[in-house]
Design an enzyme around this catalytic site. Structure first.
Site, PDB file in Angstrom:
ATOM      1  N   HIS A  95       0.852  -1.197   0.000  1.00 36.12           N
ATOM      2  CA  HIS A  95       0.000   0.000   0.000  1.00 36.12           C
ATOM      3  C   HIS A  95       0.891   1.251   0.000  1.00 36.12           C
ATOM      4  O   HIS A  95       1.960   1.248   0.608  1.00 36.12           O
ATOM      5  CB  HIS A  95      -0.910  -0.018   1.225  1.00 36.12           C
ATOM      6  CG  HIS A  95      -1.982   1.026   1.154  1.00 36.12           C
ATOM      7  ND1 HIS A  95      -1.733   2.352   1.440  1.00 36.12           N
ATOM      8  CD2 HIS A  95      -3.281   0.959   0.791  1.00 36.12           C
ATOM      9  CE1 HIS A  95      -2.848   3.040   1.251  1.00 36.12           C
ATOM     10  NE2 HIS A  95      -3.801   2.214   0.870  1.00 36.12           N
ATOM     11  N   GLU A 167      -4.023   2.374  -7.345  1.00 31.51           N
ATOM     12  CA  GLU A 167      -4.449   3.419  -6.415  1.00 31.51           C
ATOM     13  C   GLU A 167      -3.596   4.659  -6.631  1.00 31.51           C
ATOM     14  O   GLU A 167      -2.519   4.792  -6.025  1.00 31.51           O
ATOM     15  CB  GLU A 167      -4.273   2.950  -4.972  1.00 31.51           C
ATOM     16  CG  GLU A 167      -5.144   1.781  -4.583  1.00 31.51           C
ATOM     17  CD  GLU A 167      -5.411   1.790  -3.083  1.00 31.51           C
ATOM     18  OE1 GLU A 167      -6.581   1.859  -2.711  1.00 31.51           O
ATOM     19  OE2 GLU A 167      -4.454   1.758  -2.299  1.00 31.51           O
TER      20      GLU A 167
HETATM   21  P1  PGA Z   1      -9.789   5.798   0.481  1.00 33.51           P
HETATM   22  O1  PGA Z   1      -8.557   4.804   0.718  1.00 33.51           O
HETATM   23  O2  PGA Z   1     -10.936   4.982  -0.043  1.00 33.51           O
HETATM   24  O3  PGA Z   1     -10.066   6.354   1.865  1.00 33.51           O
HETATM   25  O4  PGA Z   1      -9.334   6.832  -0.470  1.00 33.51           O
HETATM   26  C1  PGA Z   1      -8.218   3.834  -0.212  1.00 33.51           C
HETATM   27  C2  PGA Z   1      -6.921   3.164   0.175  1.00 33.51           C
HETATM   28  O5  PGA Z   1      -6.016   3.855   0.668  1.00 33.51           O
HETATM   29  O6  PGA Z   1      -6.782   1.941   0.033  1.00 33.51           O
END
Ligand code: PGA
Length: 258
Positions: A95, A167
């Site tokens: 992540h 992401e």
């Molecule tokens: P968020 O986080 O939906 O709060 O933007 C997503 C993530 O960091 O996996």
């Protein structure tokens, strides 16, 4: 493969709070579309308690990280064997919040290998920073992250599943959500890149590309659906039972067409 919605609770909830939210989700999710796989990723300290609550097939248990060794002198790490003992079936790996603390693509590769070796489905997070995007380097970043992750790892077998979560770091809340078309161009780029590395039929059978970054019940179907991303990694919205279940319902409807 079913679409997947993964809750990432980050370091937001203690054990009691996680249990309360899980109870609410189980109540709400009894009527969810069976076509959607739902995964909860609480903190390590809450895994045992939450695993005990997830006795049915509705919701699966995920971890927010996994170490690459089974056991040994590794202070503070949690091994795939330990996660297996708790019934963990999924693990978020790499992540951006962990990469920001120093996790490298090599670490991500090792963790991916270890997870697969123990029957835990890896959810590998990729994404560029705002600065990299402003320099037009998003594809280079994603290609490098994929290349380094899979350079040393053998391809998954046909009965294994690897989730690739795109992401964009600049779109993770509290930032604004990304433009769905821009996000979808990156999905196609990730697919093409995977096909550069692996046979196309293996990419089809063993990789699922999902999306994350400020996804909520209203915007989820802008990103996720047939011919789009196959699921979402959800932070903030997953902390609210009603909104999260609405999100799951909306995804289910998109895939079943009702
Ligand atoms: P968020 O986080 O939906 O709060 O933007 C997503 C993530 O960091 O996996």
């Amino acid at each position: 493969m079913n679409p997947v919605i993964i809750a990432n609770w980050k370091m937001q909830l203690g054990i009691a709070e996680s249990a309360t939210l899980t109870g609410q989700l189980l109540d709400h999710c009894r009527n969810k579309k069976p076509a959607v796989t739902v995964v909860l990723s609480p903190s390590f300290t809450a895994l045992s308690t939450i695993g005990g609550l997830l006795t049915g097939p509705e919701i699966k248990l995920g971890a927010q990280d996994v170490f690459w060794q089974d056991r040994g002198a590794h202070t503070g790490e949690v091994s795939p064997l330990m996660l297996q003992e708790l019934g963990v079936e999924y693990a978020i790996i790499g992540h951006s919040e962990r990469r920001a603390l120093g996790e490298t693509d090599t670490d991500v590769a090792r963790k991916t290998l270890a997870a697969l070796a123990h029957g835990i489905r890896p959810i590998i997070c990729l994404g560029e920073t705002a600065e990299e995007r402003s320099r037009g380097q998003q594809e280079d970043v994603i290609r490098r992250q994929l290349e380094k992750t899979f350079r040393s790892a053998p391809p998954p077998t046909r009965n294994q599943v690897v989730y690739i979560a795109y992401e964009p770091i600049w779109a993770i809340s509290p930032h604004d959500a990304a433009d769905p078309e821009e996000a979808d161009r990156m999905r196609l780029f990730i697919r093409r890149t995977l096909i550069d590395f692996f046979p196309a039929d293996l990419v089809e059978s063993s990789f699922m590309v999902i999306y994350g970054g400020s996804v909520d019940a209203e915007n989820v179907t802008d990103y996720v659906g047939p011919g789009k991303y196959r699921g979402a990694l959800v932070g903030k919205t997953s902390l609210d039972a009603q909104k999260f279940c609405q999100l799951i319902q909306n995804v289910g409807r998109k895939f079943t067409g009702d």
